[in-house]
Scaffold this motif. Structure first.
Motif, PDB file in Angstrom:
ATOM      1  N   PRO A 502       0.800  -1.233   0.000  1.00 10.29           N
ATOM      2  CA  PRO A 502       0.000   0.000   0.000  1.00 10.29           C
ATOM      3  C   PRO A 502       0.831   1.281   0.000  1.00 10.29           C
ATOM      4  O   PRO A 502       0.393   2.308  -0.470  1.00 10.29           O
ATOM      5  CB  PRO A 502      -0.810  -0.088   1.298  1.00 10.29           C
ATOM      6  N   VAL A 503       2.065   1.196   0.509  1.00  9.53           N
ATOM      7  CA  VAL A 503       2.903   2.385   0.588  1.00  9.53           C
ATOM      8  C   VAL A 503       3.595   2.686  -0.732  1.00  9.53           C
ATOM      9  O   VAL A 503       3.698   3.835  -1.152  1.00  9.53           O
ATOM     10  CB  VAL A 503       3.954   2.194   1.702  1.00  9.53           C
ATOM     11  N   ALA A 504       4.109   1.658  -1.387  1.00 12.90           N
ATOM     12  CA  ALA A 504       4.893   1.885  -2.610  1.00 12.90           C
ATOM     13  C   ALA A 504       4.900   0.612  -3.435  1.00 12.90           C
ATOM     14  O   ALA A 504       4.410  -0.429  -3.004  1.00 12.90           O
ATOM     15  CB  ALA A 504       6.321   2.268  -2.240  1.00 12.90           C
ATOM     16  N   ARG A 505       5.480   0.712  -4.619  1.00  9.74           N
ATOM     17  CA  ARG A 505       5.624  -0.473  -5.480  1.00  9.74           C
ATOM     18  C   ARG A 505       7.072  -0.926  -5.401  1.00  9.74           C
ATOM     19  O   ARG A 505       7.988  -0.129  -5.577  1.00  9.74           O
ATOM     20  CB  ARG A 505       5.248  -0.087  -6.912  1.00  9.74           C
ATOM     21  N   PHE A 506       7.280  -2.199  -5.092  1.00 10.74           N
ATOM     22  CA  PHE A 506       8.628  -2.756  -4.997  1.00 10.74           C
ATOM     23  C   PHE A 506       8.873  -3.629  -6.207  1.00 10.74           C
ATOM     24  O   PHE A 506       8.007  -4.397  -6.615  1.00 10.74           O
ATOM     25  CB  PHE A 506       8.755  -3.634  -3.745  1.00 10.74           C
ATOM     26  N   GLU A 507      10.069  -3.547  -6.769  1.00  9.20           N
ATOM     27  CA  GLU A 507      10.394  -4.380  -7.933  1.00  9.20           C
ATOM     28  C   GLU A 507      11.764  -4.972  -7.768  1.00  9.20           C
ATOM     29  O   GLU A 507      12.679  -4.293  -7.271  1.00  9.20           O
ATOM     30  CB  GLU A 507      10.428  -3.524  -9.204  1.00  9.20           C
ATOM     31  N   LEU A 508      11.941  -6.203  -8.195  1.00  8.69           N
ATOM     32  CA  LEU A 508      13.275  -6.796  -8.271  1.00  8.69           C
ATOM     33  C   LEU A 508      13.375  -7.395  -9.663  1.00  8.69           C
ATOM     34  O   LEU A 508      12.640  -8.318  -9.996  1.00  8.69           O
ATOM     35  CB  LEU A 508      13.449  -7.879  -7.200  1.00  8.69           C
ATOM     36  N   ASN A 509      14.241  -6.836 -10.496  1.00 16.22           N
ATOM     37  CA  ASN A 509      14.301  -7.235 -11.896  1.00 16.22           C
ATOM     38  C   ASN A 509      15.677  -7.757 -12.256  1.00 16.22           C
ATOM     39  O   ASN A 509      16.691  -7.313 -11.719  1.00 16.22           O
ATOM     40  CB  ASN A 509      14.034  -6.029 -12.808  1.00 16.22           C
ATOM     41  N   PHE A 510      15.683  -8.694 -13.228  1.00 22.17           N
ATOM     42  CA  PHE A 510      16.929  -9.112 -13.845  1.00 22.17           C
ATOM     43  C   PHE A 510      16.883  -8.573 -15.262  1.00 22.17           C
ATOM     44  O   PHE A 510      15.987  -8.921 -16.031  1.00 22.17           O
ATOM     45  CB  PHE A 510      17.019 -10.643 -13.855  1.00 22.17           C
ATOM     46  N   SER A 511      17.812  -7.718 -15.629  1.00 24.06           N
ATOM     47  CA  SER A 511      17.695  -7.068 -16.933  1.00 24.06           C
ATOM     48  C   SER A 511      19.043  -7.051 -17.625  1.00 24.06           C
ATOM     49  O   SER A 511      20.103  -7.136 -16.995  1.00 24.06           O
ATOM     50  CB  SER A 511      17.201  -5.641 -16.762  1.00 24.06           C
ATOM     51  N   LEU A 512      18.996  -6.927 -18.927  1.00 23.32           N
ATOM     52  CA  LEU A 512      20.202  -6.836 -19.731  1.00 23.32           C
ATOM     53  C   LEU A 512      20.045  -5.673 -20.702  1.00 23.32           C
ATOM     54  O   LEU A 512      18.995  -5.526 -21.330  1.00 23.32           O
ATOM     55  CB  LEU A 512      20.410  -8.130 -20.527  1.00 23.32           C
ATOM     56  N   PRO A 513      21.067  -4.849 -20.854  1.00 16.10           N
ATOM     57  CA  PRO A 513      20.972  -3.766 -21.836  1.00 16.10           C
ATOM     58  C   PRO A 513      21.198  -4.333 -23.228  1.00 16.10           C
ATOM     59  O   PRO A 513      22.063  -5.172 -23.424  1.00 16.10           O
ATOM     60  CB  PRO A 513      22.117  -2.831 -21.439  1.00 16.10           C
ATOM     61  N   LEU A 514      20.395  -3.858 -24.168  1.00 14.93           N
ATOM     62  CA  LEU A 514      20.529  -4.380 -25.527  1.00 14.93           C
ATOM     63  C   LEU A 514      21.221  -3.378 -26.439  1.00 14.93           C
ATOM     64  O   LEU A 514      22.063  -3.722 -27.242  1.00 14.93           O
ATOM     65  CB  LEU A 514      19.137  -4.719 -26.087  1.00 14.93           C
ATOM     66  N   VAL A 515      20.829  -2.108 -26.320  1.00 18.54           N
ATOM     67  CA  VAL A 515      21.417  -1.061 -27.159  1.00 18.54           C
ATOM     68  C   VAL A 515      21.838   0.062 -26.227  1.00 18.54           C
ATOM     69  O   VAL A 515      21.097   0.429 -25.325  1.00 18.54           O
ATOM     70  CB  VAL A 515      20.381  -0.525 -28.174  1.00 18.54           C
ATOM     71  N   MET A 516      23.028   0.588 -26.441  1.00 20.35           N
ATOM     72  CA  MET A 516      23.532   1.637 -25.553  1.00 20.35           C
ATOM     73  C   MET A 516      24.381   2.591 -26.362  1.00 20.35           C
ATOM     74  O   MET A 516      24.857   2.243 -27.443  1.00 20.35           O
ATOM     75  CB  MET A 516      24.483   1.025 -24.528  1.00 20.35           C
ATOM     76  N   ARG A 517      24.638   3.761 -25.779  1.00 19.62           N
ATOM     77  CA  ARG A 517      25.660   4.622 -26.347  1.00 19.62           C
ATOM     78  C   ARG A 517      26.905   4.524 -25.486  1.00 19.62           C
ATOM     79  O   ARG A 517      26.806   4.282 -24.286  1.00 19.62           O
ATOM     80  CB  ARG A 517      25.187   6.081 -26.341  1.00 19.62           C
ATOM     81  N   ARG A 518      28.070   4.725 -26.054  1.00 23.06           N
ATOM     82  CA  ARG A 518      29.294   4.625 -25.272  1.00 23.06           C
ATOM     83  C   ARG A 518      29.267   5.689 -24.182  1.00 23.06           C
ATOM     84  O   ARG A 518      28.953   6.846 -24.425  1.00 23.06           O
ATOM     85  CB  ARG A 518      30.514   4.827 -26.164  1.00 23.06           C
ATOM     86  N   GLY A 519      29.617   5.304 -22.979  1.00 21.09           N
ATOM     87  CA  GLY A 519      29.599   6.251 -21.862  1.00 21.09           C
ATOM     88  C   GLY A 519      28.371   6.066 -20.982  1.00 21.09           C
ATOM     89  O   GLY A 519      28.433   6.315 -19.787  1.00 21.09           O
ATOM     90  N   GLU A 520      27.258   5.634 -21.548  1.00 22.36           N
ATOM     91  CA  GLU A 520      26.050   5.448 -20.744  1.00 22.36           C
ATOM     92  C   GLU A 520      26.257   4.248 -19.818  1.00 22.36           C
ATOM     93  O   GLU A 520      26.930   3.294 -20.188  1.00 22.36           O
ATOM     94  CB  GLU A 520      24.834   5.228 -21.650  1.00 22.36           C
ATOM     95  N   GLU A 521      25.670   4.346 -18.629  1.00 19.95           N
ATOM     96  CA  GLU A 521      25.926   3.299 -17.630  1.00 19.95           C
ATOM     97  C   GLU A 521      24.725   2.397 -17.482  1.00 19.95           C
ATOM     98  O   GLU A 521      23.663   2.831 -17.071  1.00 19.95           O
ATOM     99  CB  GLU A 521      26.271   3.959 -16.296  1.00 19.95           C
ATOM    100  N   ALA A 522      24.917   1.136 -17.826  1.00 16.69           N
ATOM    101  CA  ALA A 522      23.833   0.161 -17.722  1.00 16.69           C
ATOM    102  C   ALA A 522      24.084  -0.734 -16.539  1.00 16.69           C
ATOM    103  O   ALA A 522      25.198  -0.833 -16.036  1.00 16.69           O
ATOM    104  CB  ALA A 522      23.761  -0.664 -18.995  1.00 16.69           C
ATOM    105  N   ARG A 523      23.065  -1.395 -16.083  1.00 11.26           N
ATOM    106  CA  ARG A 523      23.185  -2.294 -14.965  1.00 11.26           C
ATOM    107  C   ARG A 523      22.859  -3.696 -15.469  1.00 11.26           C
ATOM    108  O   ARG A 523      21.718  -4.013 -15.746  1.00 11.26           O
ATOM    109  CB  ARG A 523      22.195  -1.859 -13.893  1.00 11.26           C
ATOM    110  N   LYS A 524      23.863  -4.534 -15.575  1.00  3.86           N
ATOM    111  CA  LYS A 524      23.594  -5.888 -16.050  1.00  3.86           C
ATOM    112  C   LYS A 524      23.230  -6.734 -14.851  1.00  3.86           C
ATOM    113  O   LYS A 524      23.943  -6.776 -13.865  1.00  3.86           O
ATOM    114  CB  LYS A 524      24.852  -6.486 -16.691  1.00  3.86           C
ATOM    115  N   GLY A 525      22.087  -7.430 -14.940  1.00  3.24           N
ATOM    116  CA  GLY A 525      21.749  -8.342 -13.855  1.00  3.24           C
ATOM    117  C   GLY A 525      20.657  -7.774 -12.976  1.00  3.24           C
ATOM    118  O   GLY A 525      19.725  -7.129 -13.433  1.00  3.24           O
ATOM    119  N   LEU A 526      20.773  -8.009 -11.668  1.00  7.21           N
ATOM    120  CA  LEU A 526      19.692  -7.682 -10.747  1.00  7.21           C
ATOM    121  C   LEU A 526      19.644  -6.183 -10.451  1.00  7.21           C
ATOM    122  O   LEU A 526      20.668  -5.526 -10.332  1.00  7.21           O
ATOM    123  CB  LEU A 526      19.886  -8.431  -9.433  1.00  7.21           C
TER     124      LEU A 526
END
Lengths: 535, 309
Positions: A502-526
């Motif tokens: 009821p207070v907030a939405r909690f998420e736990l995701n496993f994700s992979l970046p597919l397309v990026m620009r050099r310099g941008e920071e992606a988070r691989k995994g959880l």
């Protein structure tokens, strides 16, 4: 309408209730009496069971009588719904601190003295009910405002045969409340202390003082004074003052804010809310980290922003955190520094957010399968304007630019992970667009009635800085917007679990970046995300 | 001694290896499993060139940039800064021949919280993921030596004493005359330090108050009260002592070329004697003008290293 009793018929209901109790006494006297020493023990043993049964029977009888009474009252009102009545007086009982003038504006239009035509009974009850609803919205009374109707005595010379008196009973809430606790915002946790002073002058004005410290906001102090206009809970005016200091590790600095503002908000009958306000803020980019980039060092220092903003929200989703049906539309527009507004920065900033959800029927499962598809889109633009009455516009500062990326934004990227970067610092951009598509599936064993869902998502975003077109702002904005479609946007996809507390939405995701620009920071995994407003 | 040391080492290595074994076991538990690692290595599938920077971001240059208190026009023209500590290092870099550009900035940009600082040139040799590290004023001498400057170390024992004259007596009088003299504050400090920060009157009022309170606190560190006559007379005596020290030499302590000490003196003499500063309360300026050789010392440095007045 929580409880309605018509004077005469109220007593009749009481009479029937007392007669049921007489019957029960007879039952008790007729219970069998055992002989001998076992008498005491047998009485003790069976007493408990019989007591339980008796209590149950009593409760059932009361419930049945209440149901019947309600039905009879509904019938009565139904059959008398076109009975012409005139409301001669409305009394509010239990509101010691509420101003007379405030209540007058609320109730005067309902009194028959101020109307040319008489009411029917159903109309009268409806009008008084909506007035009671409005009283409830002010949040100065406890839940459960009950309404009583009575006929004035026929011997009273000022009354007419069709007169009814309306009595509203309310319990005022405590005027001063002090709260301490923890709060969850978008990717931030904080501890706060809050003083709330309700109904200061008797007209539902409130003063709210808030002090908080959190993981990202090192300190924040806020004071807000809020009052409804013309006794209408949907129209409010508020004045606020703020002093806060927030860490921005994605850009290696800390931003200190001091400012004040005034806002007017109103809600239309269809449920959309508008808010217009003026804010004047002194921002200071300070506390640079040792490895801050030259771009951030260039923007360090003070700037004053004086702006007028407008927010429009239409939220028609059936659930704020895991919607299965409906849509949300929100626009935020802000104009700063132009013309008489002055200040140190001048721009037109506009942000639009839409999201929609549709349920997906699964062949083989009857009714609501609990599977829903949600899609969201966010876009924004910062258009530089000439400051005050000068002719040329200045480029934007890091305080005003948009940031994109993060567990509540474009998942799969770090906070501020998208957009122009100098070294490790996210400088922000002037134009952005981001979209996301999520499929929410209830967990197979747990079912769709719990707030837990399995989520498959794909989201993308693009954040760009305004190009330099030799001072021609329009050409630079249009060429930057054209660049949004240049190549694929930076995107990530994955799956995870969503929990709608009821207070907030909690998420736990496993994700992979597919397309990026050099310099941008992606988070691989959880990646873990907590928030109120997800893309 | 050595054999016992090695014995000690042998004793301590065995518990260390078991500890390191335990840490490596924990690390292996938390490390990414091999198949997931190959998956991580294969994303992202497509990488585009980096995003362009916003317009306010400074373009990378081959020349180091010194961030000082200055107006934008003065910084572009290389004219002297209006702040003594910035002007000291600006003059020093000019004297030792380090080519640099100026950028007008404020205290918040500095890693130590006070200007000046130098951003070295971003050449490919020192390109690191963290970017160029700023050089604060206390490391500028080492930086200048690393870049080929020939710097004479102060050999004179009286150097410390005269440096303290500058740092305490003259600096206190400077702080008083600039910030706490009302006429000077509104005509010199306000346009230079405060108007450039923001156009909003409330912000300006708040910063003026902070600046004056900071100057007062600094003065009260050295004495319990602020006695204006005392401050001015001490500064006058300090100017006299410096004038006697200089004598008829072109540079202090009889060196052939100006040194950091000359730059420190120039920082105050230039600002007190400059007509463009528009001093209203000129007591300190008059005290300095009476010492003819200090005035000429300032003009000499101004002509040689700043292209004339």
């Amino acid at each position: 309408m929580s409880a309605v009793f018509l004077g005469r018929f109220g007593t009749w209901v009481n009479n029937t209730k007392s007669s049921s109790r007489e019957c029960d006494d007879e039952l008790e006297m007729a219970s069998p009496v055992d002989q001998g020493d076992d008498l005491f023990e047998s009485l003790r043993k069976t007493d408990e069971k019989k007591l339980e049964e008796k209590v149950k029977a009593l409760a059932e009888k009361e419930a049945a009588y209440n149901e019947k009474a309600k039905e009879r009252l509904m019938d009565l009102i139904g059959s008398n719904s076109t009975l012409p009545v005139t409301i001669s007086s409305i009394r509010l009982i239990g509101a010691k601190h509420t101003r007379r003038s405030f209540l007058d504006r609320l109730f005067n239009p309902i009194l028959s003295a101020n109307r040319d035509a008489p009411y029917t009974l159903s109309e009268a009850l409806e009008q008084v009910g909506s007035a009671a609803d409005r009283l409830r919205k002010f949040d100065i009374y406890h839940e459960g405002i009950s309404m009583f109707i009575d006929r004035p005595s026929p011997t009273d010379p000022s009354s007419t045969p069709t007169d009814i008196d309306v009595y509203l009973q309310a319990r005022e809430r405590g005027r001063i409340s002090l709260k301490t606790g923890t709060d969850l915002g978008n990717v931030e946790g904080s501890a706060y202390g809050e003083l709330h002073w309700r109904n200061i002058f008797g007209g539902a004005e409130s003063l709210n003082l808030n002090a908080s410290a959190g993981t990202r906001t090192r300190s924040a102090y806020q004071a807000t004074f809020d009052t409804p206009i013309l006794s209408d809970p949907d129209k409010r005016v508020s004045i606020d003052a703020l002093s806060s200091s927030t860490l921005k590790p994605w850009a290696s600095h800390e931003e200190a804010l001091k400012g004040a503002g005034a806002k007017y908000s109103w809600a239309t009958k269809s449920g959309t809310t508008h808010q217009v306000g003026y804010t004047g803020i002194w921002r200071q980019v300070t506390g640079l980290a040792a490895n801050a980039s030259p771009s951030v060092r260039n923007d360090a220092g003070d700037s004053a922003k004086s702006s007028i903003s407008h927010t429009w929200v239409a939220d028609r989703r059936n659930h704020p955190f895991i919607p299965t049906r409906g849509y949300l539309m929100k626009t935020v527009s802000e104009i700063a520094g132009w013309g008489p507004l002055q200040g140190d920065v001048a721009f037109w900033k506009s942000e639009i957010e839409t999201s929609g959800a549709i349920p997906i029927p699964i062949p083989g499962i009857k009714g609501d399968s609990g599977v829903s598809f949600t899609a969201g889109l966010r876009a924004g633009m910062l258009y530089p304007l000439p400051l005050g009455f000068t002719a040329s516009s200045q480029p934007s500062r890091i305080n005003d630019r948009f940031q994109l990326g993060g567990p509540t934004d474009v998942r799969g990227f770090k906070i501020g992970g998208l957009g122009p970067r100098d070294g490790t610092d996210a400088l922000g951009g002037d134009i952005f667009a981001a979209g996301s598509a999520n499929l929410l599936i209830p967990f197979p064993r747990v079912g769709k009635d719990t707030p837990l869902r399995l989520q498959l998502f794909a989201n993308a975003g693009r954040l760009l800085a305004l190009k330099d077109r030799g001072g021609n702002t329009q050409r630079s904005v249009s060429s930057t917007i054209a660049q949004l479609g240049d190549g694929l946007p930076s995107m990530a996809a994955g799956f995870g679990a969503v929990y709608a507390h009821p207070v907030a939405r909690f998420e736990l995701n496993f994700s992979l970046p597919l397309v990026m620009r050099r310099g941008e920071e992606a988070r691989k995994g959880l990646q873990f995300g907590v928030g109120i407003n997800f893309l | 001694m050595p054999p016992t040391n090695s014995a000690q080492d042998e004793d301590t290595t065995s518990p260390q290896t078991s500890f390191s074994r335990q840490t490596s076991r924990v690390r292996n538990f938390f490390s990414v499993p091999a198949p997931v690692k190959t998956l991580f290595n294969s994303v992202p599938i497509l990488t585009y060139p980096p995003n362009e920077l916003p317009q306010r971001a400074p373009k990378s240059t081959r020349i180091p940039i010194l961030y000082v208190f200055s107006t934008k026009e003065d910084a572009a023209a290389g004219r002297p800064s209006f702040n003594p500590s910035c002007l000291k290092w600006q003059a020093f870099l000019n004297i030792v021949g380090i080519n640099h550009r100026l950028a007008s900035s404020n205290n918040h940009a500095s890693p130590t919280g006070s200007l000046p600082f130098l951003l070295p040139a971003s050449t490919s040799s020192n390109a690191s993921p963290d970017g160029v590290k700023p050089i604060t004023s206390n490391k500028l001498i080492k930086y200048a030596k690393d870049h080929g400057a020939v710097i004479e170390e102060p050999t004179n024992m009286r150097h410390e004493a005269y440096q303290s004259l500058l740092d305490h007596r003259i600096r206190s009088a400077w702080l008083y005359t600039l910030y706490l003299e009302p006429k000077n504050f509104s005509s010199v400090a306000y346009p230079l330090y405060i108007s450039s920060i923001s156009s909003n009157p409330l912000v300006r009022a708040s910063i003026s108050y902070q600046l004056r309170a900071a100057a007062e606190a600094e003065l009260l560190k050295h004495s319990s009260i602020i006695d204006t006559d005392d401050l001015y007379s001490e500064a006058d005596k300090a100017f006299e002592a410096l004038s006697i020290l200089l004598g008829n030499d072109p540079w202090f302590f009889g060196h052939e070329k100006p040194t950091l000490f000359d730059a420190s003196i120039f920082a105050y003499t230039q600002l007190l004697l400059d007509e463009n500063m528009e001093w209203k309360e000129r007591k300190l300026c008059r005290a300095l003008r009476r010492r003819e050789n200090l005035v000429q010392h300032r003009e000499r440095l101004l002509v040689r290293y700043f292209g004339g007045p």
